[in-house]
Design a protein around this motif. Structure first.
Motif, mmCIF file in Angstrom:
data_model
loop_
_atom_site.group_PDB
_atom_site.id
_atom_site.type_symbol
_atom_site.label_atom_id
_atom_site.label_comp_id
_atom_site.label_asym_id
_atom_site.label_seq_id
_atom_site.Cartn_x
_atom_site.Cartn_y
_atom_site.Cartn_z
ATOM 1 N N LEU A 1 48.570 -44.528 -91.425
ATOM 2 C CA LEU A 1 49.009 -43.146 -91.222
ATOM 3 C C LEU A 1 50.322 -43.107 -90.464
ATOM 4 O O LEU A 1 51.242 -42.370 -90.829
ATOM 5 N N LEU A 2 50.422 -43.911 -89.405
ATOM 6 C CA LEU A 2 51.646 -43.934 -88.608
ATOM 7 C C LEU A 2 52.831 -44.406 -89.456
ATOM 8 O O LEU A 2 53.942 -43.878 -89.351
ATOM 9 N N LYS A 3 52.580 -45.387 -90.335
ATOM 10 C CA LYS A 3 53.654 -45.891 -91.206
ATOM 11 C C LYS A 3 54.144 -44.817 -92.171
ATOM 12 O O LYS A 3 55.315 -44.801 -92.559
ATOM 13 N N SER A 4 53.229 -43.927 -92.554
ATOM 14 C CA SER A 4 53.630 -42.849 -93.473
ATOM 15 C C SER A 4 54.479 -41.797 -92.781
ATOM 16 O O SER A 4 55.141 -40.998 -93.443
ATOM 17 N N LEU A 5 54.445 -41.799 -91.451
ATOM 18 C CA LEU A 5 55.153 -40.784 -90.672
ATOM 19 C C LEU A 5 56.452 -41.286 -90.054
ATOM 20 O O LEU A 5 57.341 -40.491 -89.738
ATOM 21 N N VAL A 6 56.559 -42.597 -89.859
ATOM 22 C CA VAL A 6 57.699 -43.180 -89.151
ATOM 23 C C VAL A 6 58.412 -44.171 -90.074
ATOM 24 O O VAL A 6 57.749 -44.864 -90.873
ATOM 25 N N VAL A 7 59.724 -44.257 -89.950
ATOM 26 C CA VAL A 7 60.506 -45.184 -90.775
ATOM 27 C C VAL A 7 59.958 -46.597 -90.612
ATOM 28 O O VAL A 7 59.736 -47.076 -89.495
ATOM 29 N N ARG A 8 59.704 -47.268 -91.750
ATOM 30 C CA ARG A 8 59.042 -48.574 -91.744
ATOM 31 C C ARG A 8 59.750 -49.582 -90.832
ATOM 32 O O ARG A 8 59.109 -50.305 -90.066
#
Length: 630
Positions: A104-111
């Motif tokens: 989820l965090l990866k979907s929200l923040v630049v990889r």
């Protein structure tokens, strides 16, 4: 937080008594959901009636805090409460698996940003308790702070927790959800004062979807500020948009905004403003609802109820009655009499507790509740309330007051409905004298009163007196409001209906036609009064054996009433009964039977088995059955 802890928290928030709390927690424990009432009562060491009473009381307690439950139907109340609590528990306290949280965090923040500090990212997920809401808030915060390292973010979150724990330790009663609160604090600091105030105002809404329409705001600058506040809250995930003009505020975010509001100097001002806003919406609710009204007002009802339940002290005393009365109209107009009763009962309790037993607003609230009981055929419950309101108004206002005249009329109408004409007549006459004395001979209330008195004369067979009074009322309305007015149409209809009843059909027909034509012109084709006129003309034609002319009028009335009031309204039952009676008279029995059955079912469900309309429909159906089975 585990389910048992959640239940304990809900019980405390709802301020249940010790006995209610024990019954509540025991009933909704996961391991007890399949147990019988007898088993649960035994565990609480009470008998089954006592257990049922406790369960009923706790549901009512929750209904006071959560408007969605207050409008529940009687069937399956506890199942609805269980579903509501489960949904709330899952939305507030649902957590993800560590890998899912990272995803989820990866979907929200630049990889690339996460890859540089992958270990810190995992620590942040753990710190936030793997809460989807907290992760969403942090992700949106990071998006606005592109140069902030994850390490620095974690330190900020840890600092916020230290600050919060100090406050929580100082106030052991404060509720606190780790993870979401720290993330909220970071988002809060990103908001300008306008967005903060707007978020705090939204926290006063009920736990339901929130209708927001900035287009209705006339002041251009204020409209722009509201638009910006909504956009800012959406950007930080502090508010979610469900559809055009409809938004959702998470219950935890709502709670955190409320804490901010209550700790500010603006709390009273915001609550006064919100209460006033909801009052203005409530004032628009008409007594006769159409489907469009129901659609438009439904999203607002939980928030109006929230004010009525929790913020009534921010309204003027007279506005408390207005708010509850309008809520009752909303439900009563749909045939939801149990919900309307709940609103009016609450109004009585509130005015009595807030103003004392000897107050004119208490009399008004008693009068309103009595009116509901009368409309649903609960005459034995309505009469003492009408009497109480009348005596209270006499003591407070004296015999020579318009409110006393209103109470006299209401009690008289009750007596007229129950055939107690000898008691109704003198009360109508007293009310008419008071109104003439205070308002003069030429006044709308006097014209209305004259029609009421005519109704008693008609019901007791004094047709010449009734005719004279109906004619007086008609001429008075014409002088007061002119020829083109709905009240004139009603008077024409009343006089025409009298002539029809006593067999003067040639005089009745032009009056009833004139009333229908006038109502269509003034009120439009889609109005309950038009349906009434259609029915009356149908009855005239049926009474004179002109069945082929009666049928289309009955059918039009039925379809119009269904469109305006829905399929399960008492007025629909009356139209069904009329059409069924016509089919009976024309020996179309197969068509008549299902219509009688539908009419009786609607009446019993909405008005009760003892209401005069229900008994009339039942008698008609019984006569039909006797006729067709011999």
């Amino acid at each position: 937080m585990q389910w048992a802890n959640f239940l304990a928290k809900e019980a405390a928030t709802t301020r249940l008594s010790f006995e209610q709390m024990a019954a509540f927690v025991n009933y909704f424990k996961t391991e007890n959901l399949s147990k019988t009432e007898a088993q649960l009562a035994s565990e609480l060491n009470v008998d089954i009636p006592t257990f049922k009473k406790l369960i009923g009381e706790l549901y009512d307690k929750f209904a006071q805090n959560y408007p969605e439950l207050a409008i529940s139907n009687s069937q399956g109340k506890l199942e609805k409460l269980q579903a509501y609590l489960s949904a709330k528990y899952n939305s507030e306290l649902d957590v993800l698996k560590p890998l899912a949280a990272m995803k989820l965090l990866k979907s929200l923040v630049v990889r690339e940003r996460l890859q540089q500090e992958a270990w810190v990212a995992r620590r942040i997920c753990k710190f936030l308790g793997y809460s989807p809401l907290a992760l969403e808030l942090v992700g949106r915060y990071l998006d606005k702070m592109p140069n902030l390292s994850l390490e620095t973010l974690l330190k900020l979150l840890e600092k916020k927790r230290e600050e919060h724990e100090a406050v929580v330790n100082a106030d052991s009663l404060m509720d606190y959800e780790y993870g979401v609160a720290e993330a909220f604090e970071l988002s809060w600091e990103q908001l300008d004062e306008n967005a903060k105030s707007f978020g705090c105002l939204l926290s006063l809404c009920a736990l339901a979807d929130i209708p927001l329409s900035v287009e209705t705001v006339e002041d251009e600058k204020k409209r722009e500020l509201n638009e910006k506040a909504i956009a800012d809250l959406l950007e930080l995930h502090l508010l979610q948009q469900k559809s055009q003009g409809l938004y959702h505020l998470n219950s935890l975010i709502r709670q955190l905004f409320r804490i901010k509001l209550d700790n500010s100097n603006e709390a009273d001002e915001a609550k006064t403003k919100f209460a006033a806003m909801m009052l203005e919406v409530a004032k628009l609710i008409p007594q006769q609802l159409n489907p469009e009204d129901i659609l438009n007002f439904t999203p607002h009802i939980p928030h109006i109820t929230e004010v009525a339940t929790h913020l009534f002290q921010y309204l003027g005393d007279e506005n408390i009655i207005t708010l509850f009365t309008k809520l009752a109209w909303f439900y009563q107009g749909q045939g939801l009499y149990q919900q309307a009763e709940f609103c009016l009962q609450q109004c009585v309790k509130l005015t009595q507790n807030h103003l004392g037993l000897e107050h004119s607003y208490v009399a008004a609230s008693l009068n309103n509740l009595a009116g509901l009981y009368e409309s649903t055929g609960r005459y034995s419950e309505a009469e003492p309330l009408y009497r109480q309101a009348l005596e209270l108004r006499k003591r407070l206002l004296g015999n020579n007051h318009l409110d006393v005249a209103t109470s006299l009329n209401n009690l008289a109408l009750l007596y007229e409905s129950t055939g107690r004409y000898s008691e109704a007549g003198p009360l109508f006459e007293q009310a008419l004298k008071v109104r003439k004395r205070l308002l003069g001979e030429e006044h709308p209330d006097v014209a209305t009163n004259v029609s009421y008195l005519a109704l008693v004369y008609e019901s007791t067979g004094r047709y010449s007196k009734a005719e004279s009074l109906y004619q007086q009322a008609l001429e008075l309305w014409k002088r007061l409001v002119g020829e083109e007015h709905p009240h004139v149409a009603t008077s024409l209809n009343n006089l025409g209906a009298l002539y029809c009843y006593i067999g003067r059909y040639s005089e009745a027909e032009p009056l009833l036609k004139q009333a229908l034509k006038l109502r269509k012109r003034l009120l439009g084709e889609e109005h309950p009064d038009v349906a009434t006129s259609l029915n009356n003309l149908g009855q005239l034609y049926e009474s004179t054996g002109r069945y082929s002319e009666a049928e289309p009028f009955y059918k039009q009335a039925l379809e119009l009433t269904k469109r305006l009031l829905g399929d399960n309204h008492p007025d629909v039952a009356i139209s069904l009964n009329n059409l069924a009676a016509l089919y009976r008279h024309t020996r179309r029995y197969r068509k008549a039977k299902p219509l009688f059955e539908q009419a009786l079912k609607i009446c019993e469900q909405t008005l009760g088995v003892s209401h005069p309309t229900t008994m009339t429909v039942r008698a008609n159906y019984a006569n039909f059955l006797r006729e067709t089975y011999h």
